[in-house]
Design a protein around this motif. Structure first.
Motif, short mmCIF file in Angstrom:
data_model
loop_
_atom_site.label_atom_id
_atom_site.label_comp_id
_atom_site.label_asym_id
_atom_site.label_seq_id
_atom_site.Cartn_x
_atom_site.Cartn_y
_atom_site.Cartn_z
N SER A 129 36.51 29.52 45.82
CA SER A 129 37.01 29.63 47.20
C SER A 129 36.88 28.30 47.91
O SER A 129 37.80 27.86 48.61
CB SER A 129 36.23 30.70 47.97
N ASP B 142 43.31 33.69 47.80
CA ASP B 142 41.91 33.86 47.38
C ASP B 142 41.63 35.34 47.10
O ASP B 142 41.44 36.12 48.03
CB ASP B 142 40.95 33.34 48.46
N GLU B 143 41.64 35.68 45.84
CA GLU B 143 41.39 37.07 45.41
C GLU B 143 42.20 38.06 46.24
O GLU B 143 41.63 38.98 46.85
CB GLU B 143 39.89 37.38 45.47
MG LIG Z 1 35.20 33.24 46.28
#
Ligand SMILES: [Mg+2]
Ligand SMILES: Nc1ncnc2c1ncn2[C@@H]1O[C@H](COP(=O)(O)OP(=O)(O)O)[C@@H](O)[C@H]1O
Length: 273
Positions: free
Chosen positions: A66, A178-179
């Motif tokens: 991240s 991000d995810e």
């Molecule tokens: Mg992360």
């Protein structure tokens, strides 16, 4: 004390001339250094991210996936180093970002449609142009829910679909994710994966996707960026070139299984090291 120490380390770092990446590079990262609380996360980190590709970022928990995309997207400051997009700085580059936590990503007081159009309004585009772009987005996402509702009236998957539409609205050169699937149920994950792939095939937008699911990381990727434990380095960059669109059938293709197996082996080697 540690802050002083960091500053000294950085001041002594040799200044090298900028080395461009190979042809086809979109994002060039050189000498990237980032410390948290006196401990290095990235130290003199170099990376070339190709243009018109989906790059999946995979690595051990807490290795800085991240943080890496947030530094590239300008959401977290870097201590030192250089990040260029086609040789330009971030301020001359249009980017989009899709957050993991879609619940906090949208303005709750705005209807979903206004949330999606928000980046276009920030760019001060005229009403006709905003309407045209919105119609295009709605058609390409094949949206079946009512965009006049407020975000909290939508399901998680619908909210994440809307936040991806918002990120794509201005036609970004780079899309960071991000995810994006981690808070979604499986059915919605499959739907959004397909949509992302369609958008990619249609626009060729460079995408940087953080995923903690190896199968998903490989499935969507042209390149899997495998990171080590911190201080984080590139463990390996794996090419995965199967034709698009990838489908459920892809999951049982020998080439897919081989790419996944190799990624897993590299990952395991790195976490045991
Ligand atoms: Mg992360
Ligand atoms: N603001 C912060 N202050 C201190 N440490 C941080 C901060 N943000 C992240 N870290 C640390 O940096 C490391 C990488 O974090 P992160 O990028 O979120 O990892 P990942 O996304 O790979 O799980 C972790 O060890 C995390 O605890």
């Amino acid at each position: 004390m540690s802050a002083v120490l960091n500053a000294a380390v950085i001041a002594d770092a040799p200044v090298r001339p900028f080395e461009p990446g190979p042809t086809g590079t979109h994002i060039t990262i050189r000498g990237l250094t980032k410390y948290f609380a006196g401990w290095p996360l990235y130290e003199n980190f170099n990376l070339d991210i190709p243009k018109h590709k989906i790059v999946s970022v995979f690595g051990p928990n807490g290795c800085g996936k991240s943080t890496l995309i947030n530094m590239i997207a300008g959401l977290i400051p870097i201590d030192s180093g250089q990040i260029l997009f086609d040789g330009k700085g971030l301020k001359d580059t249009k980017i989009g970002y899709v957050f993991q936590n879609y619940r906090e990503a949208m303005f709750p007081w705005m209807r979903t449609i206004d949330n999606i159009a928000y980046p276009l309004k920030l760019e001060a585009r005229g009403k006709a142009e905003v309407d045209r772009r919105m119609a295009e987005l709605v058609a390409s996402f094949d949206v079946k829910f009512d965009l006049n509702r407020y975000p909290y009236e939508l399901s998680g998957g619908q909210q994440q679909t809307a936040s991806i539409m918002r990120a794509l609205a201005p036609g970004p050169e780079v899309l960071f994710l991000d995810e994006p699937f981690s808070a979604l149920d499986f059915e919605m994950t499959l739907f959004i994966r397909e949509k992302l792939q369609e958008v990619f095939m249609h626009t060729g937008t460079t995408m940087l996707l953080v995923s903690h699911d190896l199968e998903e990381a490989v499935y969507l990727a042209d390149e899997v960026l495998l990171l080590t434990k911190r201080p984080t380095r590139v463990a390996e960059i794996l090419q995965y070139a199967d034709a698009r669109p990838r489908t459920v059938a892809t999951l049982s293709e020998p080439s897919f299984i081989a790419a996944k197996k190799l990624s897993l082996e590299i990952f395991q080697r790195e976490v045991r090291r």
